[in-house]
Scaffold this active site. Structure first.
Site, mmCIF file in Angstrom:
data_model
loop_
_atom_site.group_PDB
_atom_site.id
_atom_site.type_symbol
_atom_site.label_atom_id
_atom_site.label_comp_id
_atom_site.label_asym_id
_atom_site.label_seq_id
_atom_site.Cartn_x
_atom_site.Cartn_y
_atom_site.Cartn_z
ATOM 1 N N GLU A 114 0.894 -1.000 0.066
ATOM 2 C CA GLU A 114 0.077 0.149 0.106
ATOM 3 C C GLU A 114 0.744 1.355 0.026
ATOM 4 O O GLU A 114 1.989 1.187 0.781
ATOM 5 C CB GLU A 114 -0.831 -0.142 1.138
ATOM 6 C CG GLU A 114 -1.757 1.121 1.404
ATOM 7 C CD GLU A 114 -2.328 1.002 2.940
ATOM 8 O OE1 GLU A 114 -3.383 1.714 2.906
ATOM 9 O OE2 GLU A 114 -1.699 0.593 3.746
ATOM 10 N N LYS A 164 -9.841 0.621 -1.520
ATOM 11 C CA LYS A 164 -9.873 -0.009 -0.295
ATOM 12 C C LYS A 164 -11.340 0.287 0.127
ATOM 13 O O LYS A 164 -11.877 1.504 0.389
ATOM 14 C CB LYS A 164 -8.786 0.698 0.541
ATOM 15 C CG LYS A 164 -8.623 0.215 1.990
ATOM 16 C CD LYS A 164 -7.625 0.975 2.855
ATOM 17 C CE LYS A 164 -7.397 0.543 4.426
ATOM 18 N NZ LYS A 164 -6.277 1.275 4.810
ATOM 19 N N CYS A 199 -4.281 -3.276 3.628
ATOM 20 C CA CYS A 199 -3.974 -2.966 5.298
ATOM 21 C C CYS A 199 -5.294 -3.470 6.218
ATOM 22 O O CYS A 199 -5.614 -4.477 6.514
ATOM 23 C CB CYS A 199 -3.692 -1.576 5.183
ATOM 24 S SG CYS A 199 -2.481 -1.232 6.676
#
Length: 265
Positions: free
Chosen positions: A40, A106, A142
């Protein structure tokens, strides 16, 4: 499938980060990898503004990544930022291959541990799977790692590998949580988990920037039974491994959690 985990430490300079991508991808291809995964925020490290670097997936930075993928004849998964609404950005994973371009925004924003990603980032609204070399992979970023439903959705859609790209923040217990969660998501879904985080800036003598998550390293390859097969430390590094997605068939016969799940509760 031979794949590579590129545990880098990105900077606030997009061109310098692009050079890092090219260097690591070239090394990965020289070692026979057909897929290389970056963390990321490879395009720009957290800690500064993001809106001034955000661009569409057909913009110059992403186009340069696609050119690298085409020249090397491999697939690159890399974290970047694309334009969102009202000055915000989207935290995006670009999948660049010689014959494919896809992306994942995300879904779960990191509003935790004193950091508010939602102040500057718009959330995505869909799960994404992509076929790489005939194998379906699911994408996550994440904080998504803490939400099993996303990984289950990807597995139900056919994912045999779960790719997680992260810039995992340091702090008490955070390394242990990372190790626990990458193993748990593998067992939840009987997929291989390929988890690639930013390295720790402290390993280069660089300080973290405020509350922004930077990285702790610990990129890992996890088996469908939750065994950590390979893991890096805190520093930058390239890990090239062979993964046989066909092993999932045997794993899912022994541990048929996808087949046994209850949808009526």
């Amino acid at each position: 499938m031979r794949l590579a985990l590129a545990q880098i430490i990105s900077t606030d300079d997009g061109e310098a980060n692009l050079a890092i991508v090219e260097r690591f991808a070239t090394d990965a291809r020289a070692q026979g990898a057909e897929l290389v995964v970056f963390p990321e925020a490879t395009m720009r490290a957290f800690g500064g503004t993001l809106a001034d670097v955000a661009e569409p997936i057909d913009g110059p930075w992403a186009t340069a990544v696609r050119a690298i993928a085409a020249r090397l004849d491999l697939t690159i998964v890399v974290g970047m930022f694309t334009p969102g609404e009202a000055g915000r950005v989207r935290n995006t994973l670009l999948v660049a291959a010689p014959d494919t371009v896809a992306h994942y925004d995300k879904v779960h924003l990191f509003d935790a541990f004193g950091f508010a990603e939602s102040d500057t980032v718009d959330a995505g609204d869909r799960a994404v799977t992509v076929a790489v070399g005939g194998t379906t992979i699911g994408l996550a970023t994440c904080y998504d790692l803490r939400f099993p439903a996303l990984f289950l959705s990807n597995a139900v859609a056919g994912a045999r590998l779960s790719i997680v790209c992260a810039s995992w923040g340091a702090g008490p217990g955070k390394a242990e949580q990372w190790d626990l969660l990458v193993r748990a998501r593998a067992v939840d879904t009987t997929t291989f988990v390929i988890a690639v985080g930013q390295g720790d800036p402290a390993s280069q003598g660089r300080a973290s920037t405020g509350a922004a998550p930077t990285g702790i390293g610990r990129s890992a390859v996890v088996s469908p039974f939750g065994e950590i097969l390979h893991q890096l430390g805190a520093q930058e590094g390239l890990l090239v491994v062979d993964v046989d997605p066909g092993e999932l068939d045997a794993a899912r016969q022994k541990l048929p959690v996808l087949a046994n799940r209850r949808l009526d509760l």
